[in-house]
Design a protein around this motif. Sequence first.
Motif, mmCIF file in Angstrom:
data_model
loop_
_atom_site.group_PDB
_atom_site.id
_atom_site.type_symbol
_atom_site.label_atom_id
_atom_site.label_comp_id
_atom_site.label_asym_id
_atom_site.label_seq_id
_atom_site.Cartn_x
_atom_site.Cartn_y
_atom_site.Cartn_z
ATOM 1 N N ASP A 1 0.824 -1.209 0.000
ATOM 2 C CA ASP A 1 0.000 0.000 0.000
ATOM 3 C C ASP A 1 0.859 1.261 0.000
ATOM 4 O O ASP A 1 0.605 2.192 -0.773
ATOM 5 C CB ASP A 1 -0.953 0.015 1.199
ATOM 6 C CG ASP A 1 -2.123 -0.931 1.027
ATOM 7 O OD1 ASP A 1 -2.445 -1.281 -0.126
ATOM 8 O OD2 ASP A 1 -2.715 -1.318 2.048
ATOM 9 N N THR A 2 1.875 1.293 0.841
ATOM 10 C CA THR A 2 2.757 2.460 0.901
ATOM 11 C C THR A 2 3.513 2.625 -0.414
ATOM 12 O O THR A 2 3.615 3.731 -0.954
ATOM 13 C CB THR A 2 3.751 2.324 2.067
ATOM 14 O OG1 THR A 2 3.009 2.181 3.272
ATOM 15 C CG2 THR A 2 4.664 3.530 2.162
ATOM 16 N N PHE A 3 4.027 1.519 -0.933
ATOM 17 C CA PHE A 3 4.780 1.551 -2.186
ATOM 18 C C PHE A 3 3.903 2.046 -3.338
ATOM 19 O O PHE A 3 4.274 2.974 -4.062
ATOM 20 C CB PHE A 3 5.333 0.154 -2.489
ATOM 21 C CG PHE A 3 6.069 0.066 -3.792
ATOM 22 C CD1 PHE A 3 7.396 0.454 -3.885
ATOM 23 C CD2 PHE A 3 5.435 -0.410 -4.935
ATOM 24 C CE1 PHE A 3 8.076 0.376 -5.089
ATOM 25 C CE2 PHE A 3 6.104 -0.486 -6.146
ATOM 26 C CZ PHE A 3 7.429 -0.092 -6.222
ATOM 27 N N SER A 4 2.726 1.434 -3.501
ATOM 28 C CA SER A 4 1.863 1.812 -4.623
ATOM 29 C C SER A 4 1.344 3.241 -4.461
ATOM 30 O O SER A 4 1.208 3.968 -5.444
ATOM 31 C CB SER A 4 0.715 0.823 -4.802
ATOM 32 O OG SER A 4 -0.111 0.801 -3.666
ATOM 33 N N ALA A 5 1.081 3.669 -3.229
ATOM 34 C CA ALA A 5 0.647 5.053 -3.001
ATOM 35 C C ALA A 5 1.757 6.030 -3.375
ATOM 36 O O ALA A 5 1.494 7.100 -3.948
ATOM 37 C CB ALA A 5 0.225 5.245 -1.546
ATOM 38 N N SER A 6 2.997 5.672 -3.066
ATOM 39 C CA SER A 6 4.126 6.540 -3.417
ATOM 40 C C SER A 6 4.263 6.672 -4.926
ATOM 41 O O SER A 6 4.489 7.766 -5.450
ATOM 42 C CB SER A 6 5.419 5.989 -2.824
ATOM 43 O OG SER A 6 5.379 6.034 -1.425
ATOM 44 N N VAL A 7 4.124 5.574 -5.637
ATOM 45 C CA VAL A 7 4.214 5.615 -7.100
ATOM 46 C C VAL A 7 3.073 6.451 -7.657
ATOM 47 O O VAL A 7 3.289 7.310 -8.526
ATOM 48 C CB VAL A 7 4.207 4.184 -7.686
ATOM 49 C CG1 VAL A 7 4.080 4.221 -9.206
ATOM 50 C CG2 VAL A 7 5.460 3.427 -7.267
ATOM 51 N N THR A 8 1.868 6.251 -7.158
ATOM 52 C CA THR A 8 0.716 7.028 -7.623
ATOM 53 C C THR A 8 0.912 8.507 -7.355
ATOM 54 O O THR A 8 0.628 9.352 -8.212
ATOM 55 C CB THR A 8 -0.581 6.523 -6.952
ATOM 56 O OG1 THR A 8 -0.778 5.156 -7.318
ATOM 57 C CG2 THR A 8 -1.779 7.352 -7.370
ATOM 58 N N GLU A 9 1.448 8.842 -6.195
ATOM 59 C CA GLU A 9 1.697 10.248 -5.852
ATOM 60 C C GLU A 9 2.676 10.881 -6.839
ATOM 61 O O GLU A 9 2.471 12.005 -7.310
ATOM 62 C CB GLU A 9 2.241 10.343 -4.430
ATOM 63 C CG GLU A 9 2.507 11.763 -3.978
ATOM 64 C CD GLU A 9 3.076 11.829 -2.569
ATOM 65 O OE1 GLU A 9 3.588 12.910 -2.230
ATOM 66 O OE2 GLU A 9 3.034 10.826 -1.842
ATOM 67 N N ILE A 10 3.727 10.158 -7.154
ATOM 68 C CA ILE A 10 4.718 10.685 -8.097
ATOM 69 C C ILE A 10 4.119 10.821 -9.490
ATOM 70 O O ILE A 10 4.308 11.831 -10.166
ATOM 71 C CB ILE A 10 5.974 9.791 -8.113
ATOM 72 C CG1 ILE A 10 6.734 9.945 -6.794
ATOM 73 C CG2 ILE A 10 6.868 10.113 -9.305
ATOM 74 C CD1 ILE A 10 7.823 8.915 -6.574
ATOM 75 N N LEU A 11 3.363 9.814 -9.924
ATOM 76 C CA LEU A 11 2.774 9.851 -11.266
ATOM 77 C C LEU A 11 1.723 10.948 -11.434
ATOM 78 O O LEU A 11 1.522 11.448 -12.528
ATOM 79 C CB LEU A 11 2.152 8.494 -11.602
ATOM 80 C CG LEU A 11 3.130 7.353 -11.794
ATOM 81 C CD1 LEU A 11 2.375 6.034 -12.000
ATOM 82 C CD2 LEU A 11 4.065 7.604 -12.968
ATOM 83 N N THR A 12 1.060 11.318 -10.348
ATOM 84 C CA THR A 12 -0.021 12.311 -10.442
ATOM 85 C C THR A 12 0.399 13.685 -9.958
ATOM 86 O O THR A 12 -0.437 14.605 -9.942
ATOM 87 C CB THR A 12 -1.254 11.833 -9.636
ATOM 88 O OG1 THR A 12 -0.887 11.641 -8.272
ATOM 89 C CG2 THR A 12 -1.811 10.537 -10.219
ATOM 90 N N SER A 13 1.660 13.856 -9.586
ATOM 91 C CA SER A 13 2.097 15.175 -9.103
ATOM 92 C C SER A 13 2.229 16.138 -10.286
ATOM 93 O O SER A 13 2.382 15.736 -11.422
ATOM 94 C CB SER A 13 3.415 15.074 -8.351
ATOM 95 O OG SER A 13 4.450 14.661 -9.221
ATOM 96 N N THR A 14 2.164 17.394 -9.979
ATOM 97 C CA THR A 14 2.322 18.441 -10.989
ATOM 98 C C THR A 14 3.775 18.449 -11.443
ATOM 99 O O THR A 14 4.691 18.381 -10.626
ATOM 100 C CB THR A 14 1.971 19.807 -10.370
ATOM 101 O OG1 THR A 14 0.638 19.741 -9.849
ATOM 102 C CG2 THR A 14 2.088 20.925 -11.385
ATOM 103 N N PRO A 15 4.005 18.551 -12.761
ATOM 104 C CA PRO A 15 5.390 18.590 -13.249
ATOM 105 C C PRO A 15 6.198 19.685 -12.553
ATOM 106 O O PRO A 15 5.712 20.800 -12.367
ATOM 107 C CB PRO A 15 5.239 18.874 -14.744
ATOM 108 C CG PRO A 15 3.868 18.376 -15.085
ATOM 109 C CD PRO A 15 3.045 18.614 -13.841
#
Length: 115
Positions: free
Chosen positions: A97-111
Amino acid sequence: MVPNDSVSSNLRKGVLEYCVLAMIGGGDMYGLDIANGLQRRGLLTSEGTLYPLLARLRRNGLVDTSWRESLQGAPRRYYTLTAAGHDSLATFASIWDTFSASVTEILTSTPGETP
């Protein structure tokens, strides 16, 4: 540019072992049933990938096997999670959960934003 198939393949390779452990953790399973479940979910493209993985899980002490008679032909090999298999799956689940949330956060962050 990396083809979609390559990205999907790399992601599957990283999680397939734990998906198999999770499926077997739900109760003893026959290899073909594991393959069908993974294929339905788009996680397995070939049974040729599964059986070497199951053999490695067995060698590593994460699963045990037993032969059972079948009403539909030859005896079948069933896979059961060992205590070490349960531990390995629990470790994976505890970080997923922590790992996938971190990836999602990075993928959806503003450039340009530091996530």
